[in-house]
Design an enzyme around this catalytic site. Structure first.
Site, short mmCIF file in Angstrom:
data_model
loop_
_atom_site.label_atom_id
_atom_site.label_comp_id
_atom_site.label_asym_id
_atom_site.label_seq_id
_atom_site.Cartn_x
_atom_site.Cartn_y
_atom_site.Cartn_z
N SER A 66 8.18 4.96 0.73
CA SER A 66 9.40 5.46 0.54
C SER A 66 10.48 4.27 0.97
CB SER A 66 9.92 6.59 1.50
OG SER A 66 11.14 6.86 1.43
N ASP A 86 -4.49 0.67 7.80
CA ASP A 86 -3.74 1.85 7.72
C ASP A 86 -4.37 2.46 6.68
OD1 ASP A 86 -1.88 1.11 9.60
OD2 ASP A 86 -0.28 0.67 8.42
N ASP A 125 10.59 7.25 -12.62
CA ASP A 125 9.14 6.80 -12.57
C ASP A 125 8.21 7.88 -12.00
OD1 ASP A 125 9.87 4.81 -14.13
OD2 ASP A 125 8.88 3.11 -12.66
N ARG A 128 -7.01 7.47 4.91
CA ARG A 128 -8.08 8.33 4.14
C ARG A 128 -8.94 9.17 5.44
NH1 ARG A 128 -8.80 3.65 1.79
NH2 ARG A 128 -10.11 2.83 3.43
#
Lengths: 265, 265, 265, 265
Positions: free
Chosen positions: D165, D51, D151, D56
């Site tokens: 997520s 992935d 964070d 990229r």
């Protein structure tokens, strides 16, 4: 059933006395060996089944409990030790003294002065029906700890920390921890799982609703119908003892964690 | 009660017809105005109470539902709009047409060919007693989505996403989202909350245990006792409509999120 | 600053020797009292600030540490004890011996044979940049516990259990617990927080990425650039000791839990 | 490498023009086919990798993007479609028009008037170093939604909802959902994942710390060093398009969920 027959034959051949839980005795036509769980006083106890079988047995048996050799059938258990095809060999190892004992702290709980059966995994308190909120005050020893507004709240033992408590967000307690976890289910306000020394007494005072249940190890239910009942939970003087051939908590955790919830359902 | 009396007087003085839910009518000695919820057909509905009152009213009233002016008493609600001391002023604003309407999608569910009352917040399916596991297969439209092994599983509406679903780990759905959330409670294996278009039909086929409950908005319970019952949940053709003076979902969320769980308990 | 001046005057008037951290000394123009933290050897230490100030001070001071009187300014802290306007009174109570001591276990960690400063809250290991995964093997004493694939992983002390670890899903440890929590951040596979006896040594062996950071109490960062670095964490021989006037962990937890994360940011 | 060579030979034999990303061209000694990603304008794009390779590539390629046939090597990916030994067969199916297209919404983000590369999975904003807190205000369209102290915080697309997520507690979005998820990482105060229509613009205004990073798909990092930078995220006008032979989101989810986090690390 077949396995039960084989185990009985194997033990009888060695001239050992065998006692069977009455329903099982009926099932395998060995009624003469039937003895109610409450009246058994064996040197060793063999369970054939899953974690639910073990938990029910421990709730029902006389204290102090004999060591348990737990044979797994069907479903993968977290507490069980031996696959069915290794059962006879495991029994022989036991008879030759080649085993370790794993001692597990149990939970003694009391409601309105009355002791409840001792739980191995967890003591849960919950409203009498789904989707009702439990309102309770929680103390540890004499210290007020939290107001709980949640679906339910439980106190789990070290062994129980990998059971129901885990699915509700509780931590795993290392087997060397002499501690309990207090874990809420679907808390309304922020309420994190809390870890206490096993020497503590946890008190849960319910303010609402009027009818609640105490559920021990997912097996024994008891309705509380007094006004604002008060439940206290502490370390039992008794333990459950498992016969283990390899002591390997984290391997069991790794392989079974995803699939297991201590004898429920 | 006092407030109810004032509201009745206020409306009667304006020569408007007032209908009261029979128990309330009894309570404030206005028996002549008593009309069962099922038989009312008002242009506007005023609830005095918390979210539970609203949810019960919406479950009971004739469809399509009239707009609701929700007056808050006692506990802070998420669905309510008006504080008691603003109630009469709010009624006047309504009569003058100064308000906005918030339309809320409802959940229509069906079991074995029978429609259930329509839910505003969530439809939950759970075993009949605490600490039992529910085993179910879940489809969305014709696509199998997941095997569920959990304490319970629910489908929540957008409005319901800030209610019970939230405390079980579900996301908040923005008020513009036309979507449902599928949220498990204490799942045994990994099972994340899932968000579906509200045009989907969610099917939950229970394989165990034999006795389960469907619970609508935490208010209406229905026992399912057929073998492997199948529950389908879809968007209702009806809506619940709230009278709002300021449309401000995120402020309500901020101020009430910690304290609220849609009309439970 | 003002408060610092008042405290200095108050102590000097009592003919007590006062040492100031050099930057503070500069700030209040008391350069003659400046002494580097490393060289101080006081009988008691007063911090004025938030939890971050306390954590930085504890990382820097000589061992064994003197008792700390922590004065809170601005933000509400979890570790602090005294409001600014009670500071002088609190100092007098200390001088009269009217206080309790709260002793807190610290974490001693070692990388490639080198000891790191001792942490009060937690030792975290993380990739060198956001949104990279950490791959690590974790042992407790000689037992392999888990493969960790996560954003980061930390070991928190009892005191630290209410800090960063809590926001990552870790449990609260009762103050009487002599235990550590191992808490992952955003784990990729299932990995629950785990609680170990404080007598354990936790070993974290990083396999990827090549560059990682150890972060102590959110204050001290150290880059690890060796291949597969190995970090061990155990109980320190030293403690941090706080001066308390009321020992009340759960009240502090209740009032501050939502707002606190130990000295970060 | 071997597979790349075979694919090139296979395509060349069919008299198709082949362009190779320069580093790969070098690696397999086909320098004459080297073309920078930015300059390619192919009818179809084949990625060989995991992935991360896909993410990229999508960040680097010209818009609009050609359809992608994603061949999986080594690690199991969530976005990839074809095993290496099926690669040539899959290419032939493509050339014969036997495939489906899966169109995926992308995230267009802007900082201080400057567009960033478009993200397929998520846009994350985080302090420049681990264990620092991000303070930010969040708007959806013109509505203030929440104060975030965490964070980090991310906006994920539907595709990205099963990536990073998810590990931070976000829900799975059904493939038919035209929506985004806002997911915080380790929030200090209560802050639930939120789902918005993809037609929304999410604005994140950072107040602290001074140095933050925007990270796109875990691949592209960009430092923000202005005071209180403001990041906006909206639906891109472009999409990423995957060639699929079976459209089966939930099977992929089931088999890979535990092991996957979209191209990180």
């Amino acid at each position: 059933m077949d396995l039960a027959r084989k185990v009985v034959a194997h033990l009888t051949a060695k001239r050992l006395s065998v006692f069977l839980e009455p329903e099982l005795a009926e099932g395998i036509k060995e009624q003469s060996l039937a003895t109610p769980l409450r009246k058994m006083n064996p040197e060793m106890l063999i369970t054939i089944g899953g974690d639910g079988t073990i938990l029910r047995t421990c709730l029902g048996i006389r204290k102090p409990e004999p060591p348990i050799l737990a044979v797994d059938i069907g479903v993968r258990g977290f507490l069980t030790e031996v696959k069915p095809n290794n059962a006879l060999r495991a029994i022989d190892s036991c008879l030759q003294g080649r085993f370790k004992l794993e001692h597990c702290v149990k939970l003694a709980s009391k409601v309105e002065g009355r002791m409840l059966p001792e739980a191995l995994n967890e003591v849960l308190i919950s409203p009498d029906a789904p989707v009702k909120l439990l309102y309770a005050k929680i103390w540890v020893d004499k210290t007020p700890v939290a107001q709980c507004v949640a679906d339910a709240v439980m106190v789990a033992s070290q062994v129980g920390s990998t059971g129901y408590s885990l699915t509700a967000g509780g931590p795993v307690l290392d087997p060397r921890m002499d501690a309990f976890v207090l874990t809420p289910i679907c808390p309304l306000a922020v309420f994190h799982p809390m870890v206490f020394p096993a020497s503590s007494t946890v008190t849960i005072e319910v303010s609402r609703p009027q009818k609640t249940f105490v559920v021990l190890d997912g097996q024994h239910r008891e309705a509380l119908e007094t006004e604002s009942p008060c439940l206290t939970i502490a370390k039992s003087e008794y333990q459950t003892t498992f016969i283990r051939f390899r002591q390997n908590f984290y391997r069991r955790l790794e392989s079974r964690m995803l699939f297991y919830r201590g004898g429920r359902g």
